[in-house]
Design a protein around this motif. Structure first.
Motif, short mmCIF file in Angstrom:
data_model
loop_
_atom_site.label_atom_id
_atom_site.label_comp_id
_atom_site.label_asym_id
_atom_site.label_seq_id
_atom_site.Cartn_x
_atom_site.Cartn_y
_atom_site.Cartn_z
N THR A 121 0.95 -1.21 0.04
CA THR A 121 -0.07 -0.18 -0.02
C THR A 121 1.00 1.08 -0.08
O THR A 121 2.24 1.24 0.17
N TYR A 140 -2.54 7.19 4.13
CA TYR A 140 -3.39 7.18 2.99
C TYR A 140 -4.55 6.62 3.95
O TYR A 140 -4.63 5.95 5.10
N GLU A 141 -5.56 6.51 3.18
CA GLU A 141 -6.86 5.97 3.79
C GLU A 141 -7.63 5.18 2.59
O GLU A 141 -7.60 5.26 1.63
N ASP A 142 -8.30 3.92 3.04
CA ASP A 142 -9.18 2.93 2.04
C ASP A 142 -10.43 3.86 1.85
O ASP A 142 -11.02 3.83 3.02
N VAL A 143 -10.85 4.15 0.83
CA VAL A 143 -12.23 4.67 0.68
C VAL A 143 -12.90 3.90 -0.59
O VAL A 143 -12.37 2.96 -0.92
N VAL A 144 -14.17 4.17 -0.95
CA VAL A 144 -14.96 3.67 -2.06
C VAL A 144 -15.33 4.74 -2.77
O VAL A 144 -16.01 5.59 -2.49
N PRO A 185 -12.83 -0.54 -4.49
CA PRO A 185 -11.81 -0.12 -3.41
C PRO A 185 -10.81 0.75 -4.12
O PRO A 185 -10.25 0.71 -5.15
N THR A 186 -10.52 1.98 -3.24
CA THR A 186 -9.55 3.12 -3.68
C THR A 186 -8.89 3.67 -2.68
O THR A 186 -9.19 3.62 -1.33
N TRP A 187 -7.57 3.87 -2.90
CA TRP A 187 -6.70 4.58 -2.06
C TRP A 187 -6.87 6.03 -2.03
O TRP A 187 -6.63 6.60 -3.30
N ARG A 188 -6.85 6.77 -0.96
CA ARG A 188 -6.73 8.36 -0.99
C ARG A 188 -5.51 8.57 -0.36
O ARG A 188 -5.35 8.43 0.89
N ARG A 234 -3.01 -2.13 -8.47
CA ARG A 234 -2.99 -0.81 -8.35
C ARG A 234 -1.33 -0.31 -7.82
O ARG A 234 -0.88 0.78 -7.83
N PRO A 275 -8.18 4.44 -7.71
CA PRO A 275 -8.96 3.33 -7.62
C PRO A 275 -8.90 2.22 -8.45
O PRO A 275 -7.91 1.90 -9.18
#
Length: 403
Positions: free
Chosen positions: A142, A151-155, A164-167, A190, A210
């Motif tokens: 990651t 970072y955070e996992d967002v949708v 699933p998306t990294w921000r 990713r 994403p």
């Protein structure tokens, strides 16, 4: 009345020719169907392709069987234990040529050629003799585990479901409210985009990475097949809308390989594309037709069979044959022919020795859209491995364009 012998021979010859033509047509149709199917089918199960000969922990090196990728200059990775482990490799320290006389099978007896490279780190697992798989991404994991970035996992929600998306927030001191959306390539992960995150972070961009449909861990499309950007663009449109809904002032999009084809469709079709400020593409598919022709040549597939495969992809009648939900029109992915529709500032980095996606269409697009599309022809690197051979130059070029 008896048929003359000459007439009987003519009938036999005609039947033989007709039968041969029918057989040849069947073979061509079968080959074209297989070729078309391979193009649109995700390749998630990848086999080991590299052999670790020995590891010298004291010297911090690993010796591998020599081949085109293990001897390439730059920094790369190794997937270990069928993808459960990972190591990062640096420069070539030594190469050893094969020894022994040629055999009657055309090979060589004796010791095989090897290459010794620096070991820069082992992220997961154990580096030991045996099989492994080459990793052109260099990084794994990651943004946190690979780069030490918060970072955070967002949708991101698209028409196929939740992606699933990294921000990854940018450096607060350089933050101007701009966001970057990173789009990986065909059958990639990713992790391919991790190489770009440090420079984007330094420039203050909040990065959104994403998954898209048919990725491992993402919702599949209705047919589980790629459409070469013609449907995947909706997932990038969803990411763009997510960024704008969460405070993005302007957008930058970065795409690799097929990700470039996806990005170009999104720029053309999305209602929010006008919020995209600039675009960076690395080894992009500018024209799927040229890629298919190149791959057909590499695999000794006759051009008529290649053209038949394209006809099958765009035909509604062959949807059941290829098991696709909707036709795939390869001509709609030719951005050299559609150059007049390109309306965003685009910077393309593409290797002159790209062995998968020819760089010619990238240059042709720049010629068709001077002042709008710019290219930097990388002197020598395999497909989408420009960063690996000279990360400082790659990051300097990208930073200069985005500033």
């Amino acid at each position: 009345m008896k048929t003359p012998a000459s007439a009987r021979r003519a009938v036999v010859v005609s039947a033989s020719v007709a039968g041969g033509a029918a057989l040849g047509g069947a073979v061509s149709m079968g080959t074209a169907t297989y070729f078309a199917h391979r193009i649109i089918t995700p390749e998630h199960e990848k086999k080991d392709d590299t052999t670790i000969v020995s590891v010298d922990e004291a010297a911090g090196t690993v010796t591998l069987r020599a081949n085109a990728w293990t001897t390439a200059p730059g920094r790369y990775g190794l997937w270990l234990d069928h993808g459960a482990g990972h190591a990062r490799l640096g420069a070539v320290v030594q190469q050893t040529l094969a020894e022994g006389a040629a055999t009657h099978e055309g090979g060589r007896s004796g010791r095989k050629a090897t290459v010794t490279r620096e070991v820069l780190g082992v992220d997961v697992g154990e580096l030991a003799p045996g099989s492994a798989r080459w990793n052109k991404y260099f990084y794994c994991g990651t943004p946190g585990s690979a780069l030490g970035l918060d970072y955070e996992d967002v949708v991101v929600t698209s028409d196929v479901g939740d992606l699933p998306t990294w921000r990854v927030p940018g450096d607060p001191e350089a933050d101007r409210g701009d966001w970057a959306i990173l789009v990986h390539g065909r059958s990639a992960q990713r992790e391919e985009t991790l190489r770009a995150l440090p420079v984007l972070h330094r420039l203050g961009f909040t990065s959104l990475v994403p998954m898209y449909r048919n990725d491992i861990g993402a919702p599949p499309s209705a047919d589980g097949r790629y459409s070469l950007g013609l449907s995947e663009w909706r997932d990038i449109d969803a990411a763009m809308r997510y960024a704008l809904a969460h405070g993005a002032r302007r957008l930058v999009i970065v795409g690799w390989s097929m990700g470039g084809a996806v990005v170009l469709q999104a720029l053309n079709r999305s209602d929010v594309a006008h919020r995209v400020h600039r675009v960076v593409l690395n080894g992009p598919v500018i024209d799927w037709g040229s890629v298919l022709a190149h791959q057909a040549d590499l695999h000794f597939i006759p051009r008529p069979v290649d053209h038949l495969a394209r006809s099958l992809l765009r035909s509604k009648a062959s949807r059941y044959l290829l098991r696709i939900a909707e036709p795939v029109d390869v001509a709609a992915t030719n951005w050299v022919d559609r150059a007049d529709e390109v309306s965003h500032r685009i910077f393309i980095i593409h290797s002159a020795t790209d062995d998968t996606v020819p760089f010619g269409p990238s240059q042709d697009l720049a010629r068709r859209r001077p002042g709008m599309v710019h290219t930097f022809v990388w002197p020598h690197a395999r497909h989408c491995q420009e960063w690996n051979t000279n990360s400082s130059l790659w990051e300097d070029l990208v930073a200069s364009f985005l500033r």
